[in-house]
Design a protein around this motif. Structure first.
Motif, short mmCIF file in Angstrom:
data_model
loop_
_atom_site.label_atom_id
_atom_site.label_comp_id
_atom_site.label_asym_id
_atom_site.label_seq_id
_atom_site.Cartn_x
_atom_site.Cartn_y
_atom_site.Cartn_z
N UNK A 38 21.46 1.02 -9.95
CA UNK A 38 21.00 0.68 -11.29
C UNK A 38 19.64 -0.01 -11.21
N UNK A 39 18.79 0.13 -12.25
CA UNK A 39 17.47 -0.50 -12.21
C UNK A 39 17.55 -2.01 -12.34
N UNK A 40 16.56 -2.69 -11.76
CA UNK A 40 16.49 -4.15 -11.95
C UNK A 40 15.62 -4.49 -13.15
N UNK A 41 14.88 -3.50 -13.67
CA UNK A 41 14.11 -3.66 -14.89
C UNK A 41 14.21 -2.41 -15.74
N UNK A 48 17.77 -7.91 -13.21
CA UNK A 48 18.19 -8.55 -11.97
C UNK A 48 16.94 -9.03 -11.25
N UNK A 49 17.08 -10.00 -10.34
CA UNK A 49 15.90 -10.45 -9.59
C UNK A 49 15.44 -9.37 -8.62
N UNK A 50 14.23 -9.52 -8.10
CA UNK A 50 13.78 -8.63 -7.04
C UNK A 50 14.80 -8.63 -5.92
N UNK A 51 15.05 -7.46 -5.37
CA UNK A 51 16.07 -7.22 -4.33
C UNK A 51 17.48 -7.20 -4.90
N UNK A 52 17.64 -7.54 -6.15
CA UNK A 52 18.91 -7.66 -6.87
C UNK A 52 19.72 -8.85 -6.38
N UNK A 53 19.72 -9.08 -5.06
CA UNK A 53 20.42 -10.24 -4.50
C UNK A 53 19.43 -11.05 -3.67
N UNK A 54 19.41 -12.35 -3.89
CA UNK A 54 18.46 -13.20 -3.17
C UNK A 54 19.03 -13.70 -1.85
N UNK A 150 12.52 9.44 -18.40
CA UNK A 150 13.65 8.64 -18.84
C UNK A 150 13.22 7.26 -19.30
N UNK A 151 14.20 6.37 -19.49
CA UNK A 151 13.88 4.99 -19.84
C UNK A 151 12.88 4.43 -18.84
N UNK A 152 12.04 3.52 -19.29
CA UNK A 152 11.01 2.97 -18.40
C UNK A 152 11.62 1.91 -17.51
N UNK A 153 11.92 2.33 -16.28
CA UNK A 153 12.74 1.53 -15.40
C UNK A 153 12.00 1.19 -14.10
N UNK A 154 12.55 0.18 -13.42
CA UNK A 154 12.04 -0.25 -12.12
C UNK A 154 13.24 -0.43 -11.19
N UNK A 155 13.23 0.32 -10.11
CA UNK A 155 14.32 0.30 -9.14
C UNK A 155 13.87 -0.41 -7.88
N UNK A 156 14.82 -1.11 -7.23
CA UNK A 156 14.48 -1.88 -6.05
C UNK A 156 15.74 -2.16 -5.23
N UNK A 157 15.72 -1.79 -3.97
CA UNK A 157 16.72 -2.21 -3.00
C UNK A 157 16.00 -2.91 -1.86
N UNK A 158 16.68 -3.85 -1.21
CA UNK A 158 16.08 -4.58 -0.09
C UNK A 158 17.06 -4.65 1.08
N UNK A 181 9.44 -6.58 -17.38
CA UNK A 181 9.33 -7.75 -18.22
C UNK A 181 7.90 -8.26 -18.38
N UNK A 182 7.80 -9.42 -19.02
CA UNK A 182 6.51 -10.01 -19.34
C UNK A 182 5.69 -10.27 -18.09
N UNK A 183 4.39 -10.00 -18.20
CA UNK A 183 3.49 -10.25 -17.08
C UNK A 183 3.30 -9.06 -16.17
N UNK A 184 4.04 -8.00 -16.39
CA UNK A 184 3.93 -6.79 -15.57
C UNK A 184 3.61 -5.59 -16.46
#
Length: 235
Positions: A38-41, A48-54, A150-158, A181-184
């Motif tokens: 799932x996307x984090x944005x 979700x935060x970057x990496x989804x899990x900190x 599709x929806x404007x999404x941002x995906x990230x795994x770490x 989100x804001x700032x990007x």
């Protein structure tokens, strides 16, 4: 449990994934996540935060060597949204900053432009790490993706890895973050134009310097049982 969703990395094993070739022991109190695709944005919202899990894996799962080739693998099934822009980046400071070490722009997961016959068949990328990357006992490897359709999404795994190399620094392009989100920036749907948003990856960019203390030989987790989820998916 999600079986067919979007895309997710399987090697190096992303945090809390049950879909890698072997199950990595979890940090205390954590559970495996069957929805890492799932996307984090999404549509300007942070999900979700970057990496989804900190919290990282208890130990690194892979050891790479500066200047040598590495292969990043993805789960074989999922929606690729007609491609898009992918980056592969490293953090040496716990995820505060990421430097890009490889890009797959425009047609990520495709053999070429889908409008010109490019096929949705790429599920791994092999590339060479910069020879002057500093070594470290723990780096965060990040895969990021902005989908074309599709929806404007941002995906990230770490994933959590070690890098063999000497102490030193490396300067390169800062990882692009969009649709988060804001700032990007928001990168709109490509609608057939695969140069959409490309400037955020090529010209309208920033540089970042990362520093590593050198590799001393961090432990790799002992052998774990094979993941039946991954085996059944590719069997």
């Amino acid at each position: 449990m999600s079986v067919l969703g979007h895309m997710e990395m399987t090697s190096p094993c992303p945090r809390y994934s049950p879909k890698c070739s072997s199950l990595v022991p979890l940090p205390p109190g954590k559970t495996y996540d069957y929805n890492l695709n799932t996307p984090i944005g999404s549509n300007g919202n942070v999900q979700a935060p970057l990496c989804k899990y900190t919290a990282p894996w208890p130990a690194t799962t892979d050891t790479w060597t500066a200047g040598q080739s590495v292969t990043v693998k993805f789960y074989p099934y999922g929606a690729t949204h007609s491609g898009g822009h992918c980056e592969f980046s490293l953090s040496y400071d716990g995820g505060n900053s990421f430097v890009v070490v490889h890009q797959e722009l425009r047609y990520c997961f495709f053999t070429g432009n889908p409008n010109n016959g490019g096929t949705d068949s790429i599920r791994s990328y092999t590339f060479t790490l910069p020879a002057n990357l500093p070594g470290t006992d723990h780096a965060i490897f990040a895969w990021t993706w902005v989908n074309a359709v599709g929806n404007r999404e941002f995906y990230n795994n770490c994933g959590d890895i070690a890098i063999k190399g000497s102490a030193g620094s490396y300067t390169g392009k800062k990882m692009t973050i969009a649709n988060y989100g804001a700032g990007y920036p928001t990168i709109p749907e490509f609608i057939g134009n695969y140069d959409t948003g490309i400037s955020y990856y090529t010209t309208n960019t920033e540089q970042v310097t990362v520093n590593g203390a050198g590799y001393s030989g961090s432990p790799i987790p002992s052998s774990a049982p094979s993941s039946s989820y991954f085996t059944s998916a590719i069997g």
